[in-house]
Design a protein around this motif. Structure first.
Motif, short mmCIF file in Angstrom:
data_model
loop_
_atom_site.label_atom_id
_atom_site.label_comp_id
_atom_site.label_asym_id
_atom_site.label_seq_id
_atom_site.Cartn_x
_atom_site.Cartn_y
_atom_site.Cartn_z
N PHE A 35 -2.43 11.89 -0.26
CA PHE A 35 -0.88 10.59 -0.99
C PHE A 35 0.31 10.83 -0.14
CE2 PHE A 35 -4.43 9.58 -4.87
CZ PHE A 35 -3.79 8.19 -4.89
N PHE B 23 -0.98 9.70 3.35
CA PHE B 23 -1.34 7.87 3.49
C PHE B 23 -0.04 7.19 3.40
CE2 PHE B 23 -5.73 8.03 2.14
CZ PHE B 23 -5.90 7.35 3.41
N THR B 24 1.23 7.37 2.45
CA THR B 24 2.56 7.08 1.96
C THR B 24 2.92 7.09 3.50
OG1 THR B 24 2.48 7.47 -0.31
CG2 THR B 24 4.62 7.26 0.93
N ALA C 298 1.78 6.41 -6.98
CA ALA C 298 0.36 7.31 -7.34
C ALA C 298 0.90 8.76 -6.52
CB ALA C 298 -0.78 7.24 -6.26
N LEU C 299 1.76 9.38 -6.08
CA LEU C 299 2.35 10.50 -5.32
C LEU C 299 3.23 10.91 -6.69
CD1 LEU C 299 2.45 12.26 -3.55
CD2 LEU C 299 4.25 11.47 -2.04
N LEU D 47 1.02 -1.05 0.00
CA LEU D 47 -0.26 0.03 0.02
C LEU D 47 0.72 1.55 0.08
CD1 LEU D 47 -2.71 -1.34 2.55
CD2 LEU D 47 -2.96 -1.00 -0.46
N ARG D 48 1.94 1.44 1.34
CA ARG D 48 2.62 2.31 0.24
C ARG D 48 3.64 3.04 -1.13
NH1 ARG D 48 7.26 3.75 -0.34
NH2 ARG D 48 8.29 1.79 -1.71
N PHE E 192 2.29 1.62 -3.93
CA PHE E 192 1.21 2.12 -4.51
C PHE E 192 0.93 4.03 -3.94
CE2 PHE E 192 -3.64 3.56 -4.52
CZ PHE E 192 -3.26 3.69 -5.89
N CYS E 193 1.05 3.85 -2.97
CA CYS E 193 0.93 5.65 -2.80
C CYS E 193 2.12 6.49 -2.72
CB CYS E 193 0.22 5.78 -1.08
SG CYS E 193 -1.18 5.03 -0.48
N ALA E 194 3.05 5.97 -3.30
CA ALA E 194 4.09 6.89 -3.45
C ALA E 194 4.22 6.84 -5.04
CB ALA E 194 5.38 5.77 -2.88
#
Length: 118
Positions: free
Chosen positions: A58, A61-62, A43-44, A36-37, A39-41
């Protein structure tokens, strides 16, 4: 009863052990948090042109998932590895271990990581 008393004392000294769970459960939770981290990174990075609010979400969340990974890995190391290899680790910490003892601890740690994360 003595083991239960030791566990209670350990939880008081080391609050992250209250996360509980088996070693495999903690490792799975850490791996999920890492996915998940990641994915968020990503996406960022991909949303670099997005609004400040989206980027802030984002980024938050990261950071949150990074903290979760740290807490799960700490619990895994302290509650499971350290417990299983307490005497060897104590010898290394107190400076009573020779190179072969240190090598055994490193080999045990490598094996532990391989078993839970690979």
């Amino acid at each position: 009863q003595q083991q239960q008393q030791q566990q209670q004392q350990q939880q008081q000294r080391e609050p992250w052990t209250q996360l509980g769970g088996s070693a495999f459960t903690l490792a799975a939770a850490a791996e999920e948090a890492e996915a998940l981290r990641h994915f968020c990174a990503e996406a960022l990075e991909a949303l670099a042109e997005a609004s400040a609010e989206v980027l802030t979400v984002f980024a938050a969340f990261t950071t949150s998932f990074e903290k979760e990974i740290t807490s799960r890995c700490t619990a895994l190391a302290e509650a499971h590895f350290a417990t299983d290899h307490h005497d060897a680790l104590r010898a290394v910490r107190c400076g009573r271990a020779d190179n072969s003892a240190l090598q055994k601890v490193v080999a045990a740690a490598t094996s532990f990581i391989d078993m839970h994360f690979r």
